[in-house]
Design a protein around this motif. Structure first.
Motif, PDB file in Angstrom:
ATOM      1  N   PRO A 126       0.813  -1.236   0.000  1.00 37.49           N
ATOM      2  CA  PRO A 126       0.000   0.000   0.000  1.00 37.49           C
ATOM      3  C   PRO A 126       0.833   1.266   0.000  1.00 37.49           C
ATOM      4  CG  PRO A 126      -0.043  -1.051   2.153  1.00 37.49           C
ATOM      5  CD  PRO A 126       0.654  -2.010   1.237  1.00 37.49           C
ATOM      6  N   THR A 127       2.129   1.176   0.366  1.00 33.28           N
ATOM      7  CA  THR A 127       2.973   2.381   0.377  1.00 33.28           C
ATOM      8  C   THR A 127       3.509   2.738  -1.005  1.00 33.28           C
ATOM      9  OG1 THR A 127       4.885   0.985   0.926  1.00 33.28           O
ATOM     10  CG2 THR A 127       3.676   1.996   2.759  1.00 33.28           C
ATOM     11  N   MET A 128       3.236   1.902  -2.015  1.00 35.61           N
ATOM     12  CA  MET A 128       3.722   2.206  -3.363  1.00 35.61           C
ATOM     13  C   MET A 128       2.991   3.426  -3.914  1.00 35.61           C
ATOM     14  SD  MET A 128       3.534  -0.169  -6.797  1.00 35.61           S
ATOM     15  CE  MET A 128       4.539  -1.467  -6.098  1.00 35.61           C
ATOM     16  N   LEU A 129       3.758   4.322  -4.524  1.00 37.12           N
ATOM     17  CA  LEU A 129       3.173   5.530  -5.099  1.00 37.12           C
ATOM     18  C   LEU A 129       2.491   5.221  -6.418  1.00 37.12           C
ATOM     19  CD1 LEU A 129       6.062   8.061  -4.433  1.00 37.12           C
ATOM     20  CD2 LEU A 129       3.924   7.863  -3.168  1.00 37.12           C
ATOM     21  N   LEU A 130       1.578   6.091  -6.802  1.00 38.97           N
ATOM     22  CA  LEU A 130       0.909   5.944  -8.082  1.00 38.97           C
ATOM     23  C   LEU A 130       1.893   6.141  -9.226  1.00 38.97           C
ATOM     24  CD1 LEU A 130      -2.390   7.889  -7.348  1.00 38.97           C
ATOM     25  CD2 LEU A 130      -2.088   5.422  -7.418  1.00 38.97           C
ATOM     26  N   LYS A 131       1.520   5.629 -10.385  1.00 37.96           N
ATOM     27  CA  LYS A 131       2.429   5.658 -11.519  1.00 37.96           C
ATOM     28  C   LYS A 131       2.752   7.083 -11.960  1.00 37.96           C
ATOM     29  CE  LYS A 131       2.935   3.774 -16.186  1.00 37.96           C
ATOM     30  NZ  LYS A 131       2.279   2.999 -17.271  1.00 37.96           N
ATOM     31  N   ASN A 132       1.802   7.991 -11.856  1.00 38.58           N
ATOM     32  CA  ASN A 132       2.025   9.364 -12.314  1.00 38.58           C
ATOM     33  C   ASN A 132       2.937  10.163 -11.387  1.00 38.58           C
ATOM     34  OD1 ASN A 132       0.275   8.807 -14.411  1.00 38.58           O
ATOM     35  ND2 ASN A 132      -1.511   9.557 -13.307  1.00 38.58           N
ATOM     36  N   LYS A 172      10.530  14.944  -0.793  1.00 35.18           N
ATOM     37  CA  LYS A 172      10.577  16.065   0.138  1.00 35.18           C
ATOM     38  C   LYS A 172       9.210  16.449   0.696  1.00 35.18           C
ATOM     39  CE  LYS A 172      14.528  18.020  -2.343  1.00 35.18           C
ATOM     40  NZ  LYS A 172      15.055  19.218  -3.055  1.00 35.18           N
ATOM     41  N   VAL A 173       8.158  15.808   0.200  1.00 40.55           N
ATOM     42  CA  VAL A 173       6.814  16.178   0.646  1.00 40.55           C
ATOM     43  C   VAL A 173       6.508  15.528   1.992  1.00 40.55           C
ATOM     44  CG1 VAL A 173       6.002  16.502  -1.711  1.00 40.55           C
ATOM     45  CG2 VAL A 173       5.768  14.267  -0.615  1.00 40.55           C
ATOM     46  N   ASP A 174       5.415  15.965   2.585  1.00 44.56           N
ATOM     47  CA  ASP A 174       5.007  15.453   3.895  1.00 44.56           C
ATOM     48  C   ASP A 174       4.494  14.009   3.771  1.00 44.56           C
ATOM     49  OD1 ASP A 174       2.569  16.335   6.400  1.00 44.56           O
ATOM     50  OD2 ASP A 174       4.605  15.554   6.621  1.00 44.56           O
ATOM     51  N   ASP A 175       4.468  13.309   4.913  1.00 43.21           N
ATOM     52  CA  ASP A 175       3.983  11.924   4.923  1.00 43.21           C
ATOM     53  C   ASP A 175       2.498  11.833   4.588  1.00 43.21           C
ATOM     54  OD1 ASP A 175       6.507  11.126   5.595  1.00 43.21           O
ATOM     55  OD2 ASP A 175       6.094  11.003   7.757  1.00 43.21           O
ATOM     56  N   ARG A 190       0.839   9.607   1.610  1.00 44.07           N
ATOM     57  CA  ARG A 190      -0.260   8.649   1.781  1.00 44.07           C
ATOM     58  C   ARG A 190      -1.389   8.917   0.793  1.00 44.07           C
ATOM     59  NH1 ARG A 190      -2.418   7.955   7.709  1.00 44.07           N
ATOM     60  NH2 ARG A 190      -3.667   6.443   6.537  1.00 44.07           N
ATOM     61  N   LEU A 191      -1.649  10.198   0.525  1.00 44.79           N
ATOM     62  CA  LEU A 191      -2.699  10.531  -0.433  1.00 44.79           C
ATOM     63  C   LEU A 191      -2.314  10.119  -1.854  1.00 44.79           C
ATOM     64  CD1 LEU A 191      -3.732  14.070   0.855  1.00 44.79           C
ATOM     65  CD2 LEU A 191      -5.049  11.956   1.033  1.00 44.79           C
ATOM     66  N   LEU A 192      -1.016  10.143  -2.155  1.00 47.39           N
ATOM     67  CA  LEU A 192      -0.553   9.791  -3.498  1.00 47.39           C
ATOM     68  C   LEU A 192      -0.150   8.331  -3.614  1.00 47.39           C
ATOM     69  CD1 LEU A 192       1.644  12.935  -4.273  1.00 47.39           C
ATOM     70  CD2 LEU A 192      -0.755  12.546  -4.828  1.00 47.39           C
ATOM     71  N   SER A 193      -0.307   7.568  -2.559  1.00 50.29           N
ATOM     72  CA  SER A 193       0.064   6.159  -2.584  1.00 50.29           C
ATOM     73  C   SER A 193      -1.155   5.296  -2.872  1.00 50.29           C
ATOM     74  CB  SER A 193       0.691   5.752  -1.246  1.00 50.29           C
ATOM     75  OG  SER A 193      -0.261   5.872  -0.205  1.00 50.29           O
ATOM     76  N   LEU A 194      -0.941   3.991  -2.947  1.00 45.98           N
ATOM     77  CA  LEU A 194      -2.039   3.063  -3.228  1.00 45.98           C
ATOM     78  C   LEU A 194      -2.949   2.842  -2.036  1.00 45.98           C
ATOM     79  CD1 LEU A 194      -0.194   0.329  -5.311  1.00 45.98           C
ATOM     80  CD2 LEU A 194      -1.621   2.181  -6.132  1.00 45.98           C
ATOM     81  N   GLU A 195      -2.551   3.360  -0.878  1.00 46.85           N
ATOM     82  CA  GLU A 195      -3.408   3.211   0.301  1.00 46.85           C
ATOM     83  C   GLU A 195      -4.723   3.950   0.122  1.00 46.85           C
ATOM     84  OE1 GLU A 195      -3.150   3.936   5.156  1.00 46.85           O
ATOM     85  OE2 GLU A 195      -1.460   4.433   3.835  1.00 46.85           O
TER      86      GLU A 195
END
Length: 236
Positions: free
Chosen positions: A57-63, A72-75, A79-84
């Motif tokens: 679930p921690t994997m980021l989206l392809k884009n 450098k972004v916040d956690d 999370r919003l940009l990850s598969l979670e």
């Protein structure tokens, strides 16, 4: 229906009276009647393992995976940009690419038969999981059968053209391909009568065409003979 409810209600009243006579605390007769007509709870089907379970679930989206500022972004943003927080469609896209990477000929290969088979395999498994939870969804069942037919067609073409690639594709994607049996039809009496009638009609049409062709040849031969007769009588 009403007669059955009345009978059940009378039985409930009798049971209440008997319990009261024996000094046993009883429940309301209408509650007992409702319980006697209660439907049994259906057992839920056991959940089948999903093909998306192995995706972290921690994997980021392809884009957003290749963006250099993403580290450098916040956690919370990660999370919003990850598969979670991603939808099922986004997760299925990741799974399609994972299956395609196993059989891809080159890094830029997106249209070979193996890659298309991998994409169809991911969609089929997603539809199978959906139909396990919703077995009455006829539209998606019909869609899955259409995709399965397309996958079989591609597997058959790959098997005839490149058998070693076909074996590797089936092994990597965990597909079991079975050769379809030859078409066999049980001959019924109606089918035999219809076949005999069709053969009879075909033979009759064949005879008529042969007679028409014979008449045409005879007509052409007669016309040629008539044209040749005046030329023979002329002096040289």
């Amino acid at each position: 229906m009403l007669r059955g409810l009345a009978t059940a209600a009378l039985r409930g009243w009798k049971a209440t009276a008997e319990r009261a006579a024996a000094g046993i605390p009883s429940k309301a007769p209408l509650l007992q009647t409702a319980r006697s007509y209660a439907r049994p709870v259906r057992k839920r089907k056991p959940e089948i393992p999903s093909q998306l379970d192995d995706i972290p679930p921690t994997m980021l989206l392809k884009n957003y995976a290749q963006v250099p500022v993403i580290n450098k972004v916040d956690d919370v943003v990660k999370r919003l940009l990850s598969l979670e927080m991603a939808s099922q469609r986004e997760k299925l896209k990741i799974k399609k690419e994972q299956l395609a990477d196993k059989v891809r000929r080159s890094p830029k290969d997106c249209g070979s038969i193996e890659v298309r088979i991998a994409y169809l395999t991911a969609r089929i498994r997603a539809l199978q999981e959906h139909l396990h939870r919703h077995p009455k969804d006829k539209a998606n069942r019909r869609l899955m059968l259409m995709i399965v037919d397309r996958q079989k067609m591609l597997l058959k073409a790959l098997r005839h053209s490149q058998y070693d690639v076909f074996e590797n594709t089936c092994k990597q994607l965990d597909i079991e391909y079975t050769v379809p049996p030859p078409y066999r039809r049980t001959p019924t009496k109606r089918w035999l009568v219809k076949k005999a009638f069709c053969i009879k009609v075909f033979e009759e049409v064949k005879k008529r065409k042969a007679l028409e062709k014979l008449k045409q040849r005879q007509g052409r031969a007669k016309a040629a003979k008539d044209r040749a007769l005046p030329n023979e009588g002329t002096p040289v």
